[in-house]
Design a protein around this motif. Sequence first.
Motif, PDB file in Angstrom:
ATOM      1  N   SER A  99      -8.665  78.710  65.409  1.00  0.00           N
ATOM      2  CA  SER A  99      -7.409  78.886  66.124  1.00  0.00           C
ATOM      3  C   SER A  99      -7.640  78.606  67.597  1.00  0.00           C
ATOM      4  O   SER A  99      -8.718  78.898  68.130  1.00  0.00           O
ATOM      5  CB  SER A  99      -6.901  80.324  65.938  1.00  0.00           C
ATOM      6  OG  SER A  99      -5.839  80.598  66.828  1.00  0.00           O
ATOM      7  N   THR A 101      -6.368  80.172  69.959  1.00  0.00           N
ATOM      8  CA  THR A 101      -6.442  81.454  70.656  1.00  0.00           C
ATOM      9  C   THR A 101      -7.076  82.460  69.702  1.00  0.00           C
ATOM     10  O   THR A 101      -7.445  82.121  68.577  1.00  0.00           O
ATOM     11  CB  THR A 101      -5.051  81.971  71.089  1.00  0.00           C
ATOM     12  OG1 THR A 101      -4.363  82.502  69.946  1.00  0.00           O
ATOM     13  CG2 THR A 101      -4.214  80.871  71.716  1.00  0.00           C
ATOM     14  N   ASP A 103      -5.422  84.804  68.395  1.00  0.00           N
ATOM     15  CA  ASP A 103      -4.334  85.271  67.542  1.00  0.00           C
ATOM     16  C   ASP A 103      -4.201  84.396  66.312  1.00  0.00           C
ATOM     17  O   ASP A 103      -4.495  83.199  66.334  1.00  0.00           O
ATOM     18  CB  ASP A 103      -3.006  85.216  68.304  1.00  0.00           C
ATOM     19  CG  ASP A 103      -2.429  86.605  68.548  1.00  0.00           C
ATOM     20  OD1 ASP A 103      -2.987  87.574  68.020  1.00  0.00           O
ATOM     21  OD2 ASP A 103      -1.429  86.702  69.260  1.00  0.00           O
ATOM     22  N   GLY A 106       1.307  82.121  65.729  1.00  0.00           N
ATOM     23  CA  GLY A 106       1.841  81.355  66.850  1.00  0.00           C
ATOM     24  C   GLY A 106       1.084  80.120  67.235  1.00  0.00           C
ATOM     25  O   GLY A 106       1.647  79.019  67.239  1.00  0.00           O
ATOM     26  N   PRO A 107      -0.230  80.208  67.556  1.00  0.00           N
ATOM     27  CA  PRO A 107      -0.922  79.022  68.070  1.00  0.00           C
ATOM     28  C   PRO A 107      -1.217  77.994  66.990  1.00  0.00           C
ATOM     29  O   PRO A 107      -1.088  78.256  65.791  1.00  0.00           O
ATOM     30  CB  PRO A 107      -2.228  79.608  68.636  1.00  0.00           C
ATOM     31  CG  PRO A 107      -2.478  80.806  67.804  1.00  0.00           C
ATOM     32  CD  PRO A 107      -1.114  81.390  67.551  1.00  0.00           C
ATOM     33  N   GLN A 126       0.404  76.425  61.316  1.00  0.00           N
ATOM     34  CA  GLN A 126       0.929  77.446  62.209  1.00  0.00           C
ATOM     35  C   GLN A 126       1.340  78.641  61.370  1.00  0.00           C
ATOM     36  O   GLN A 126       2.080  78.500  60.397  1.00  0.00           O
ATOM     37  CB  GLN A 126       2.121  76.934  63.022  1.00  0.00           C
ATOM     38  CG  GLN A 126       2.647  77.954  64.035  1.00  0.00           C
ATOM     39  CD  GLN A 126       3.823  77.429  64.843  1.00  0.00           C
ATOM     40  OE1 GLN A 126       4.570  76.558  64.380  1.00  0.00           O
ATOM     41  NE2 GLN A 126       4.001  77.947  66.042  1.00  0.00           N
ATOM     42  N   ASP A 169      -0.109  74.135  76.611  1.00  0.00           N
ATOM     43  CA  ASP A 169       0.192  75.563  76.674  1.00  0.00           C
ATOM     44  C   ASP A 169       1.077  76.009  75.521  1.00  0.00           C
ATOM     45  O   ASP A 169       0.950  77.130  75.024  1.00  0.00           O
ATOM     46  CB  ASP A 169       0.873  75.908  78.004  1.00  0.00           C
ATOM     47  CG  ASP A 169      -0.086  75.827  79.187  1.00  0.00           C
ATOM     48  OD1 ASP A 169      -1.295  76.056  78.980  1.00  0.00           O
ATOM     49  OD2 ASP A 169       0.368  75.532  80.307  1.00  0.00           O
ATOM     50  N   GLY A 172      -0.965  76.944  72.500  1.00  0.00           N
ATOM     51  CA  GLY A 172      -1.858  78.090  72.631  1.00  0.00           C
ATOM     52  C   GLY A 172      -2.928  77.924  73.683  1.00  0.00           C
ATOM     53  O   GLY A 172      -3.426  78.908  74.237  1.00  0.00           O
ATOM     54  N   GLY A 250       5.085  83.580  67.248  1.00  0.00           N
ATOM     55  CA  GLY A 250       3.952  84.415  67.622  1.00  0.00           C
ATOM     56  C   GLY A 250       4.258  85.328  68.770  1.00  0.00           C
ATOM     57  O   GLY A 250       5.280  85.223  69.457  1.00  0.00           O
ATOM     58  N   GLY A 252       2.343  85.731  71.493  1.00  0.00           N
ATOM     59  CA  GLY A 252       1.933  85.239  72.799  1.00  0.00           C
ATOM     60  C   GLY A 252       0.941  86.132  73.496  1.00  0.00           C
ATOM     61  O   GLY A 252       0.622  85.927  74.653  1.00  0.00           O
ATOM     62  N   GLU A 254      -2.657  86.983  73.050  1.00  0.00           N
ATOM     63  CA  GLU A 254      -3.852  86.686  72.290  1.00  0.00           C
ATOM     64  C   GLU A 254      -4.940  87.718  72.475  1.00  0.00           C
ATOM     65  O   GLU A 254      -5.800  87.887  71.623  1.00  0.00           O
ATOM     66  CB  GLU A 254      -4.405  85.311  72.679  1.00  0.00           C
ATOM     67  CG  GLU A 254      -4.949  85.254  74.092  1.00  0.00           C
ATOM     68  CD  GLU A 254      -5.424  83.862  74.465  1.00  0.00           C
ATOM     69  OE1 GLU A 254      -6.643  83.642  74.452  1.00  0.00           O
ATOM     70  OE2 GLU A 254      -4.592  83.009  74.758  1.00  0.00           O
TER      71      GLU A 254
END
Length: 339
Positions: A99, A101, A103, A106-107, A126, A169, A172, A250, A252, A254
């Motif tokens: 991933s 990030t 997390d 989201g990313p 995702q 960005d 992620g 997500g 956001g 992380e």
Amino acid sequence: MARQHTQTTRPRVACRSPPRISHRNSRGLLLGLGLALSTPAAAQTSAFTDQATGIQFQRFFGARTNFGFGVALPTNPSNSFIGQLSFPLNNGNGYGGFSLTGDMEGPLLMACWSDGAGNVVASLRQAFNEDDNPPEVTGNFAVRPIATGTSVNNTFLTFTFLCEGCLDDSLGLGASRTAGQAEMGWALASSPVRNAASSNGILGFHNSGFGDFRANLAAARNAEFDTWAALAGAPLQPSAGAQAFDPNAGSGDEDSGDDGDDRDDDDDDDFFGGGGGGAAAPGGATGGATGGTRGGNGDTTRVGGGAVIGGGRGNQAGAQTGTGGGRFDDDSDDDSDDD
């Protein structure tokens, strides 16, 4: 994303406060990277040179799982990086992923696996929750395989690639955040991928390990990047079922993850037992029918018996009942696992 038809080129033989463990159905789960295993310090990448291509990476490596992920950047990063995933296969089965990030939700995620016919399949994904198989996604990004750094056989897979347009960005990780270190995530599974010939294959729970690491992206910069990127082939095409990447998905967050339980992992030998269910079931990913499908001990080479209810601890049978669940924890606290 269409499967990647690179043939085998170089066979490879290849706390500690416990986190909150979700007890949700994990059959469709891909990368629970936001639920990293707790340790006091984050795993760190280190310098690694791939002998097949000469590419110099900053690589996270787990000595016990043999999972590796490396990243290389240009001197002045813009929107692309070179990556390398390497990990063992279980009689040709399993997948590895990362991933952008720490997390899960989201990313941009990526996973790859063997199609069983000598090819590597790569897929950008995702996740929108912790339970469902994350869908394949499309956008202004693409994976371009580097054939000289890619190989697969029945026991090991290495996939080297240019991730074009992947630094943003909204995905992620943007180029502006590559001047120092960034948190990233990893996951490894030994279970078969369903419909493995397609990049839209179904990925189960990462039963072999998962966690976070700190990527030294400043040290990943190299003036030879353009030379290495020129080794990349044509972009892989997504499957017909791929959907558009959603930049608004997500949390956001992380670093804090789920309710502050997302911490860095510097030892991929920590695996946690399941919850209350699991009559007469061994450890491992199955755990128990009602007590959390992540249960038992995640490392199937050292599982507790789980003979009655709950997971085991170390080599013991399932000693805990109710909501307990066992845990295997290597307290050696060494750094040899994260070269």
